[in-house]
Motif scaffolding. Structure first.
Motif, PDB file in Angstrom:
ATOM      1  N   VAL A 189       1.681   6.579  12.549  1.00 40.64           N
ATOM      2  CA  VAL A 189       1.582   6.285  11.116  1.00 40.64           C
ATOM      3  C   VAL A 189       2.927   6.270  10.392  1.00 40.64           C
ATOM      4  O   VAL A 189       2.996   5.826   9.236  1.00 40.64           O
ATOM      5  CB  VAL A 189       0.663   7.305  10.400  1.00 40.64           C
ATOM      6  CG1 VAL A 189      -0.777   7.124  10.847  1.00 40.64           C
ATOM      7  CG2 VAL A 189       1.125   8.726  10.632  1.00 40.64           C
ATOM      8  N   VAL A 190       3.978   6.752  11.044  1.00 40.33           N
ATOM      9  CA  VAL A 190       5.269   6.852  10.355  1.00 40.33           C
ATOM     10  C   VAL A 190       5.752   5.488   9.826  1.00 40.33           C
ATOM     11  O   VAL A 190       6.145   5.383   8.657  1.00 40.33           O
ATOM     12  CB  VAL A 190       6.326   7.536  11.265  1.00 40.33           C
ATOM     13  CG1 VAL A 190       7.737   7.335  10.732  1.00 40.33           C
ATOM     14  CG2 VAL A 190       6.016   9.035  11.396  1.00 40.33           C
ATOM     15  N   PRO A 191       5.695   4.411  10.635  1.00 41.22           N
ATOM     16  CA  PRO A 191       6.183   3.130  10.115  1.00 41.22           C
ATOM     17  C   PRO A 191       5.435   2.668   8.848  1.00 41.22           C
ATOM     18  O   PRO A 191       6.055   2.220   7.883  1.00 41.22           O
ATOM     19  CB  PRO A 191       5.949   2.163  11.284  1.00 41.22           C
ATOM     20  CG  PRO A 191       5.967   3.049  12.501  1.00 41.22           C
ATOM     21  CD  PRO A 191       5.328   4.328  12.061  1.00 41.22           C
ATOM     22  N   ALA A 192       4.109   2.813   8.844  1.00 46.24           N
ATOM     23  CA  ALA A 192       3.330   2.383   7.675  1.00 46.24           C
ATOM     24  C   ALA A 192       3.694   3.220   6.444  1.00 46.24           C
ATOM     25  O   ALA A 192       3.767   2.698   5.323  1.00 46.24           O
ATOM     26  CB  ALA A 192       1.833   2.498   7.961  1.00 46.24           C
ATOM     27  N   MET A 193       3.943   4.499   6.646  1.00 45.44           N
ATOM     28  CA  MET A 193       4.300   5.343   5.495  1.00 45.44           C
ATOM     29  C   MET A 193       5.690   5.021   4.968  1.00 45.44           C
ATOM     30  O   MET A 193       5.950   5.158   3.772  1.00 45.44           O
ATOM     31  CB  MET A 193       4.187   6.828   5.872  1.00 45.44           C
ATOM     32  CG  MET A 193       2.744   7.292   5.982  1.00 45.44           C
ATOM     33  SD  MET A 193       2.600   9.091   6.019  1.00 45.44           S
ATOM     34  CE  MET A 193       3.220   9.438   7.647  1.00 45.44           C
ATOM     35  N   ILE A 194       6.582   4.585   5.853  1.00 47.32           N
ATOM     36  CA  ILE A 194       7.918   4.175   5.393  1.00 47.32           C
ATOM     37  C   ILE A 194       7.782   2.955   4.475  1.00 47.32           C
ATOM     38  O   ILE A 194       8.400   2.884   3.416  1.00 47.32           O
ATOM     39  CB  ILE A 194       8.835   3.868   6.605  1.00 47.32           C
ATOM     40  CG1 ILE A 194       9.140   5.170   7.358  1.00 47.32           C
ATOM     41  CG2 ILE A 194      10.119   3.181   6.152  1.00 47.32           C
ATOM     42  CD1 ILE A 194       9.912   4.975   8.657  1.00 47.32           C
ATOM     43  N   ALA A 236      -5.187   5.945   5.628  1.00 50.30           N
ATOM     44  CA  ALA A 236      -5.196   7.376   5.332  1.00 50.30           C
ATOM     45  C   ALA A 236      -3.777   7.896   5.117  1.00 50.30           C
ATOM     46  O   ALA A 236      -3.502   8.634   4.168  1.00 50.30           O
ATOM     47  CB  ALA A 236      -5.877   8.136   6.470  1.00 50.30           C
ATOM     48  N   ALA A 237      -2.863   7.497   5.996  1.00 48.00           N
ATOM     49  CA  ALA A 237      -1.491   8.007   5.930  1.00 48.00           C
ATOM     50  C   ALA A 237      -0.777   7.514   4.671  1.00 48.00           C
ATOM     51  O   ALA A 237      -0.077   8.282   4.001  1.00 48.00           O
ATOM     52  CB  ALA A 237      -0.718   7.581   7.176  1.00 48.00           C
ATOM     53  N   ARG A 238      -0.961   6.246   4.341  1.00 49.62           N
ATOM     54  CA  ARG A 238      -0.295   5.718   3.143  1.00 49.62           C
ATOM     55  C   ARG A 238      -0.850   6.385   1.895  1.00 49.62           C
ATOM     56  O   ARG A 238      -0.116   6.677   0.947  1.00 49.62           O
ATOM     57  CB  ARG A 238      -0.445   4.206   3.081  1.00 49.62           C
ATOM     58  CG  ARG A 238       0.318   3.506   4.207  1.00 49.62           C
ATOM     59  CD  ARG A 238       0.205   2.001   4.115  1.00 49.62           C
ATOM     60  NE  ARG A 238       0.911   1.497   2.939  1.00 49.62           N
ATOM     61  CZ  ARG A 238       1.478   0.301   2.871  1.00 49.62           C
ATOM     62  NH1 ARG A 238       1.422  -0.520   3.909  1.00 49.62           N
ATOM     63  NH2 ARG A 238       2.085  -0.082   1.775  1.00 49.62           N
ATOM     64  N   THR A 263       8.670  13.263   7.681  1.00 50.85           N
ATOM     65  CA  THR A 263       9.465  12.411   8.571  1.00 50.85           C
ATOM     66  C   THR A 263       9.613  11.011   7.973  1.00 50.85           C
ATOM     67  O   THR A 263      10.706  10.439   7.945  1.00 50.85           O
ATOM     68  CB  THR A 263       8.792  12.317   9.956  1.00 50.85           C
ATOM     69  OG1 THR A 263       8.647  13.629  10.486  1.00 50.85           O
ATOM     70  CG2 THR A 263       9.613  11.476  10.919  1.00 50.85           C
ATOM     71  N   ALA A 264       8.505  10.481   7.456  1.00 48.81           N
ATOM     72  CA  ALA A 264       8.549   9.139   6.865  1.00 48.81           C
ATOM     73  C   ALA A 264       9.412   9.121   5.606  1.00 48.81           C
ATOM     74  O   ALA A 264      10.176   8.177   5.376  1.00 48.81           O
ATOM     75  CB  ALA A 264       7.130   8.665   6.549  1.00 48.81           C
TER      76      ALA A 264
END
Ligand SMILES: Cc1cc2nc3c(=O)[nH]c(=O)nc-3n(C[C@H](O)[C@H](O)[C@H](O)COP(=O)(O)OP(=O)(O)OC[C@H]3O[C@@H](n4cnc5c(N)ncnc54)[C@H](O)[C@@H]3O)c2cc1C
Ligand SMILES: Cc1cc2nc3c(=O)[nH]c(=O)nc-3n(C[C@H](O)[C@H](O)[C@H](O)COP(=O)(O)OP(=O)(O)OC[C@H]3O[C@@H](n4cnc5c(N)ncnc54)[C@H](O)[C@@H]3O)c2cc1C
Lengths: 258, 329
Positions: free
Chosen positions: A128-133, B104-106, A99-100
């Motif tokens: 967590v999606v915003p941080a992964m973007i 963790a996610a990053r 998704t990210a």
């Protein structure tokens, strides 16, 4: 300035929410979908800024099945200038990482100075999606903001962190996510609803974004089992006639809960 | 062939605003012990000083990395990447806290690993390591697995019990300082840190065995003190509905529900809370639910083990009184 708002349609929490026990995925056909309340608050942050700053363009972006387009119409009716929807059958059951990746690619293609998201959705609620973007795009990121002020070249706010509130500042371009401490979203008005009807929603597919759903070298998270929790059994209900507190104390003591 | 117990489980430990290990550390290491050999990673200034504590909680090795305190998240992601490169773990576990889950996610996105979010348990089955999740406020129990490779798992705080004190190997452990190559990824700057007003010696909401929550029915911040009084009489943590938070009776960190904290205590007492579906989402898996509400039609009664149709301002003082005389008899 262009502000991109990540707007997720989710099953309405006021209704029954169902997971398919076969696939472990949200049952999008069984549930009534709405624009997530936290996404609406994110949109409100962008619209409020645009209201005070001429030349600010607000674009909403969603990754969602075609059938959930009504949520983007609502965002347009609230005042967003444009809407972009990523639709692709290969995205059914997409995990948070995919998704990210998809939203990052779509954001890059659309162009932005600032991305505003909710801190956590009400369905996946991974948060967590915003941080992964931000990770994917190589830009700064300030999430879980309970206040946000957008200025030329930077965004600043209070981050509701674990056991502390941090004041943080990120140089643009950046991603922020906001909490429900921010103001309630505005309601769409009649003029907005009429204008939204006429607007074209841009539809993107995975091929347009150069993102692969299942590349060989990236692991995905999959659901392997799902079961429904058995319903709770009915308990004892008493009406207070003067000694309910004493009776409750006895119940707690008898169950070793006092 | 190596047995599962030889496999390294890399555990990222959060630190509180005071620099100490966060309360989640014990549960994270306990979860890791069940899967293999836990190797702890502690990031930031003076991390070495915390090695002994981590060992006492079950870490077989402790890796540390300094890291720019004023840069948000990125230094910890870089450290986690360096640590994983160093020990080749079979799984990475972090807390599902604001800080822990983002690191963790990053890391998962950066390295192409599968991400299991907000797990309430981790286990091994024939296929390998799996994570269990309580989806939609506990309406469903879902099991997830990685398509391949080492999964990155964020663990809901308070979901795995800490081992009884004194169980860990403990004692002397020499922290290994990692050589971290900064990614140079842009980071937000931390300008100031304001620790949350410490809620005395009450148990932590996420991991408490008992929770007493108050809703809009308490009427005012002053009257919300009744919730705290009962909590103290029971040795419970204090929770609240969103309506109570919105009305300013208590800080947002006490909110239980969909968009607040999810709790699963032995005892949940709800005072003046109607039982909106979004509130149930955060507490309906409690073992015993007690409800006090003037409205006999309040939906929360439907899941109550013991319900009192009555006024909290008369029932609760009597309850506290009865509990006190019980305690002294
Ligand atoms: C019950 C359940 C459990 C799940 N467990 C996992 C898991 O363990 N691991 C995993 O990888 N995935 C999991 N998923 C899938 C994951 O939730 C979805 O991939 C989802 O699309 C993105 O994650 P989120 O909703 O948790 O986003 P969050 O990170 O909680 O969302 C934060 C914000 O990002 C923006 N955003 C997120 N998704 C979209 C979107 N599609 N369109 C527009 N904006 C968006 C919104 O502004 C939102 O407020 C689960 C899903 C469900 C329903
Ligand atoms: C997207 C979304 C997310 C949400 N997330 C959450 C969440 O995380 N947590 C949450 O709690 N809510 C959440 N909500 C809000 C939720 O829908 C309800 O509005 C909220 O839970 C109501 O709180 P309440 O029960 O305290 O208030 P009310 O519904 O107003 O109930 C008050 C109750 O107090 C009773 N009462 C009044 N006086 C007394 C008295 N003297 N003695 C005994 N009883 C009395 C009344 O009979 C009534 O039942 C969310 C909503 C949305 C849309």
């Amino acid at each position: 300035m262009r502000i991109l708002v990540l707007a997720k349609p989710v099953p309405d929490t006021y209704g029954q929410r169902t997971l398919s026990l076969e696939t472990g995925l949200a049952d999008r056909d069984a549930d009534v979908a709405v624009l997530d309340e936290i996404s609406e608050r994110a949109l409100e942050v962008a619209l409020a800024h645009a209201g005070d700053h001429d030349g600010t363009e607000v674009v909403v972006l969603a990754m969602a099945p075609q059938s959930l387009q009504a949520s983007l119409r609502k965002a347009l009716a609230m005042g967003a200038h444009d809407a972009v929807q990523v639709v692709d059958d290969a995205l059914v059951g997409a995990d948070a990482v995919l998704t990210a990746e998809v939203l990052a690619a779509a954001a890059q293609r659309t162009g932005f100075d600032l991305i505003v998201a909710g801190n956590a959705s009400t369905d996946g609620s991974g948060g967590v999606v915003p941080a992964m973007i931000a990770e994917r795009l190589g830009i700064a990121c300030a999430t879980s903001l309970s206040s946000a002020s957008i200025a030329d070249g930077e965004v600043r706010g209070e981050r509701a962190s674990d056991g502390a509130t941090l004041t943080v500042c990120a140089a643009l371009p950046a991603v922020i996510s906001i909490t429900e401490a921010l103001p309630d979203p505005r309601m769409p008005n009649f003029k907005g609803i009429m204008a939204a009807k006429k607007k074209e929603i841009e539809t993107l597919r995975l091929g347009d974004l150069g993102v692969e759903a299942l590349p060989d070298d990236v692991a995905r998270s999959i659901m392997v089992e799902a079961s429904e929790r058995p319903p709770r059994e009915a308990g004892t209900i008493i009406t207070d006639t003067g000694d309910a507190g004493t009776q409750l104390a006895r119940f707690l003591v008898a169950n070793r809960l006092a | 062939m190596s047995t599962p117990q030889d496999q390294t489980i890399l555990v990222l430990l959060d630190r509180g605003p005071d620099g100490q290990l966060a309360a989640s550390a014990a549960g994270l290491l306990a979860a890791a012990v069940a899967l293999g050999t836990p190797v702890a990673l502690i990031v930031g200034e003076d991390a070495d000083a915390l090695a002994e504590r981590a060992a006492a909680l079950g870490a077989a090795r402790v890796l540390t990395a300094p890291g720019d305190q004023d840069a948000l998240t990125v230094p910890a992601v870089d450290a986690l990447q360096a640590a994983a490169g160093h020990v080749t773990p079979a799984a990475v576990i972090a807390a599902h806290s604001v800080e822990g889950r983002e690191v963790a996610a990053r890391f998962a996105l950066r390295t192409g690993a599968a991400l299991a979010l907000d797990a309430v348990a981790v286990e091994r089955d024939e296929e390998g390591i799996v994570a269990r999740h309580a989806a939609y406020g506990g309406d469903y129990l879902v099991t997830s697995a990685a398509t391949f490779g080492a999964p990155v798992i964020t663990l809901r705080e308070g979901s795995v019990d800490a081992p009884p004190p004194g169980d860990g190997a403990g004692g002397d452990i020499a922290p290994e300082v990692l050589d971290v190559t900064p990614s140079e990824a842009p980071a937000a700057r931390v300008e100031s840190v304001e620790p949350a007003r410490e809620a005395s010696d009450r148990p932590d909401l996420r991991s408490a065995a008992k929770v007493v929550s108050g809703g809009r029915g308490l009427g005012s911040a002053e009257q919300f003190a009744l919730v705290e009084e009962l909590a103290d009489a029971l040795g419970a943590a204090v929770g609240a509905s969103r309506a109570a938070v919105d009305a300013g009776f208590v800080p947002a960190s006490h909110q239980v529900g969909q968009t607040g904290v999810s709790v699963s205590p032995q005892l949940y007492v709800a005072l003046g809370i109607s039982g909106a579906i979004q509130h149930l989402a955060g507490m309906q898996t409690a073992s015993t639910i007690v409800v006090i509400n003037t409205d006999d039609k309040a939906p929360l009664f439907e899941i109550a083990d013991f319900g009192v149709v009555g006024d909290v301002f008369t029932v609760v003082p009597q309850l506290i009184e009865a509990l006190r005389s019980e305690g002294s008899s």
